[in-house]
Scaffold this motif. Structure first.
Motif, PDB file in Angstrom:
ATOM      1  N   UNK A 154      51.685  27.815  37.540  1.00  0.00           N
ATOM      2  CA  UNK A 154      51.627  29.006  36.731  1.00  0.00           C
ATOM      3  C   UNK A 154      53.100  29.814  36.992  1.00  0.00           C
ATOM      4  N   UNK A 155      53.680  29.853  35.871  1.00  0.00           N
ATOM      5  CA  UNK A 155      54.996  30.628  35.964  1.00  0.00           C
ATOM      6  C   UNK A 155      55.192  31.857  35.290  1.00  0.00           C
ATOM      7  N   UNK A 156      53.935  32.375  34.971  1.00  0.00           N
ATOM      8  CA  UNK A 156      53.935  33.855  34.301  1.00  0.00           C
ATOM      9  C   UNK A 156      54.578  34.898  35.206  1.00  0.00           C
ATOM     10  N   UNK A 157      55.531  35.613  35.110  1.00  0.00           N
ATOM     11  CA  UNK A 157      56.079  36.561  36.259  1.00  0.00           C
ATOM     12  C   UNK A 157      55.279  37.867  36.078  1.00  0.00           C
ATOM     13  N   UNK A 158      54.421  38.071  34.888  1.00  0.00           N
ATOM     14  CA  UNK A 158      53.564  39.282  34.957  1.00  0.00           C
ATOM     15  C   UNK A 158      52.144  39.205  35.487  1.00  0.00           C
ATOM     16  N   UNK A 159      52.413  37.793  36.436  1.00  0.00           N
ATOM     17  CA  UNK A 159      50.769  37.524  37.022  1.00  0.00           C
ATOM     18  C   UNK A 159      51.319  37.200  38.487  1.00  0.00           C
ATOM     19  N   UNK A 160      50.387  37.906  39.303  1.00  0.00           N
ATOM     20  CA  UNK A 160      50.494  37.202  41.074  1.00  0.00           C
ATOM     21  C   UNK A 160      49.400  36.638  41.367  1.00  0.00           C
ATOM     22  N   UNK A 161      49.594  35.368  42.194  1.00  0.00           N
ATOM     23  CA  UNK A 161      48.436  34.479  42.716  1.00  0.00           C
ATOM     24  C   UNK A 161      48.002  35.554  43.896  1.00  0.00           C
ATOM     25  N   UNK A 162      46.727  35.481  43.849  1.00  0.00           N
ATOM     26  CA  UNK A 162      46.005  36.493  44.731  1.00  0.00           C
ATOM     27  C   UNK A 162      44.873  35.651  45.458  1.00  0.00           C
ATOM     28  N   UNK A 163      44.555  34.610  45.144  1.00  0.00           N
ATOM     29  CA  UNK A 163      43.578  33.692  46.006  1.00  0.00           C
ATOM     30  C   UNK A 163      43.523  32.362  45.416  1.00  0.00           C
ATOM     31  N   UNK A 164      43.064  31.649  46.267  1.00  0.00           N
ATOM     32  CA  UNK A 164      42.948  30.002  45.730  1.00  0.00           C
ATOM     33  C   UNK A 164      41.401  29.849  46.462  1.00  0.00           C
ATOM     34  N   UNK A 165      40.552  29.771  45.425  1.00  0.00           N
ATOM     35  CA  UNK A 165      39.197  29.500  45.739  1.00  0.00           C
ATOM     36  C   UNK A 165      38.875  27.953  45.900  1.00  0.00           C
ATOM     37  N   UNK A 166      37.887  27.709  46.424  1.00  0.00           N
ATOM     38  CA  UNK A 166      37.272  26.387  46.624  1.00  0.00           C
ATOM     39  C   UNK A 166      36.200  25.923  45.700  1.00  0.00           C
ATOM     40  N   UNK A 167      36.511  25.751  44.252  1.00  0.00           N
ATOM     41  CA  UNK A 167      35.389  25.519  43.383  1.00  0.00           C
ATOM     42  C   UNK A 167      35.141  26.757  42.462  1.00  0.00           C
ATOM     43  N   UNK A 168      34.590  26.430  41.548  1.00  0.00           N
ATOM     44  CA  UNK A 168      34.364  27.215  40.420  1.00  0.00           C
ATOM     45  C   UNK A 168      33.461  28.394  41.114  1.00  0.00           C
ATOM     46  N   UNK A 169      32.365  28.238  41.588  1.00  0.00           N
ATOM     47  CA  UNK A 169      31.326  29.163  42.040  1.00  0.00           C
ATOM     48  C   UNK A 169      32.105  30.045  42.970  1.00  0.00           C
ATOM     49  N   UNK A 170      32.938  29.478  44.052  1.00  0.00           N
ATOM     50  CA  UNK A 170      33.502  30.542  44.764  1.00  0.00           C
ATOM     51  C   UNK A 170      34.639  31.512  44.003  1.00  0.00           C
ATOM     52  N   UNK A 171      35.265  30.922  43.208  1.00  0.00           N
ATOM     53  CA  UNK A 171      36.137  31.660  42.255  1.00  0.00           C
ATOM     54  C   UNK A 171      35.393  32.796  41.358  1.00  0.00           C
ATOM     55  N   UNK A 172      34.191  32.336  40.882  1.00  0.00           N
ATOM     56  CA  UNK A 172      33.508  33.486  40.192  1.00  0.00           C
ATOM     57  C   UNK A 172      32.928  34.720  40.876  1.00  0.00           C
ATOM     58  N   UNK A 173      32.741  34.011  42.415  1.00  0.00           N
ATOM     59  CA  UNK A 173      32.384  35.360  43.240  1.00  0.00           C
ATOM     60  C   UNK A 173      33.338  36.154  43.444  1.00  0.00           C
ATOM     61  N   UNK A 174      34.741  35.632  43.744  1.00  0.00           N
ATOM     62  CA  UNK A 174      35.937  36.495  43.813  1.00  0.00           C
ATOM     63  C   UNK A 174      36.195  37.446  42.589  1.00  0.00           C
ATOM     64  N   UNK A 175      36.150  36.457  41.432  1.00  0.00           N
ATOM     65  CA  UNK A 175      36.672  37.246  40.111  1.00  0.00           C
ATOM     66  C   UNK A 175      35.673  38.470  39.890  1.00  0.00           C
ATOM     67  N   UNK A 176      34.381  38.306  40.024  1.00  0.00           N
ATOM     68  CA  UNK A 176      33.478  39.238  39.846  1.00  0.00           C
ATOM     69  C   UNK A 176      33.666  40.366  41.147  1.00  0.00           C
ATOM     70  N   UNK A 177      33.863  40.128  42.194  1.00  0.00           N
ATOM     71  CA  UNK A 177      34.123  41.127  43.150  1.00  0.00           C
ATOM     72  C   UNK A 177      35.388  41.880  42.694  1.00  0.00           C
ATOM     73  N   UNK A 178      36.470  41.451  42.307  1.00  0.00           N
ATOM     74  CA  UNK A 178      37.732  42.168  41.930  1.00  0.00           C
ATOM     75  C   UNK A 178      37.460  42.872  40.735  1.00  0.00           C
ATOM     76  N   UNK A 179      36.744  42.303  39.827  1.00  0.00           N
ATOM     77  CA  UNK A 179      36.456  43.062  38.378  1.00  0.00           C
ATOM     78  C   UNK A 179      35.678  44.184  38.700  1.00  0.00           C
ATOM     79  N   UNK A 180      34.831  44.109  39.717  1.00  0.00           N
ATOM     80  CA  UNK A 180      33.930  45.283  39.842  1.00  0.00           C
ATOM     81  C   UNK A 180      34.852  46.748  40.437  1.00  0.00           C
ATOM     82  N   UNK A 181      35.936  46.546  40.711  1.00  0.00           N
ATOM     83  CA  UNK A 181      36.964  47.507  40.959  1.00  0.00           C
ATOM     84  C   UNK A 181      37.838  47.700  39.844  1.00  0.00           C
TER      85      UNK A 181
END
Length: 85
Positions: free
Chosen positions: A1-28
């Motif tokens: 990913x080369x979009x300079x307007x975005x920053x990598x924040x986490x590398x999740x192990x699988x879809x379910x782990x990613x959704x957990x983190x995504x929902x956590x951050x979206x709650x803020x």
């Protein structure tokens, strides 16, 4: 990913782990974008490079997201977040 307007924040192990983190951050009210290999999602992989899901946030929200991810990593006993490497 080369979009300079975005920053990598986490590398999740699988879809379910990613959704957990995504929902956590979206709650803020942090916007989160996920990028993954489609084969990992199709086969439900949870380990290895094909299972990895990269989570990005807008640069303007990166500092706040990093704060929450440090708290998450500490509470869950996980390794330090990728943005600290």
């Amino acid at each position: 990913m080369r979009d300079k307007s975005l920053k990598l924040i986490w590398k999740a192990n699988g879809y379910m782990d990613a959704q957990l983190i995504k929902n956590y951050l979206e709650s803020f009210e942090i916007t989160v974008y996920s990028f993954e290999e489609s084969v990992g999602l199709s086969y439900g992989l949870t380990s290895g490079p094909l299972a990895e899901v990269e989570l990005y946030v807008p640069v303007a929200q990166a500092e706040e997201a990093e704060k929450y991810m440090r708290q998450y990593a500490e509470a869950s006993g996980q390794d330090k977040p990728d943005f600290e490497e």
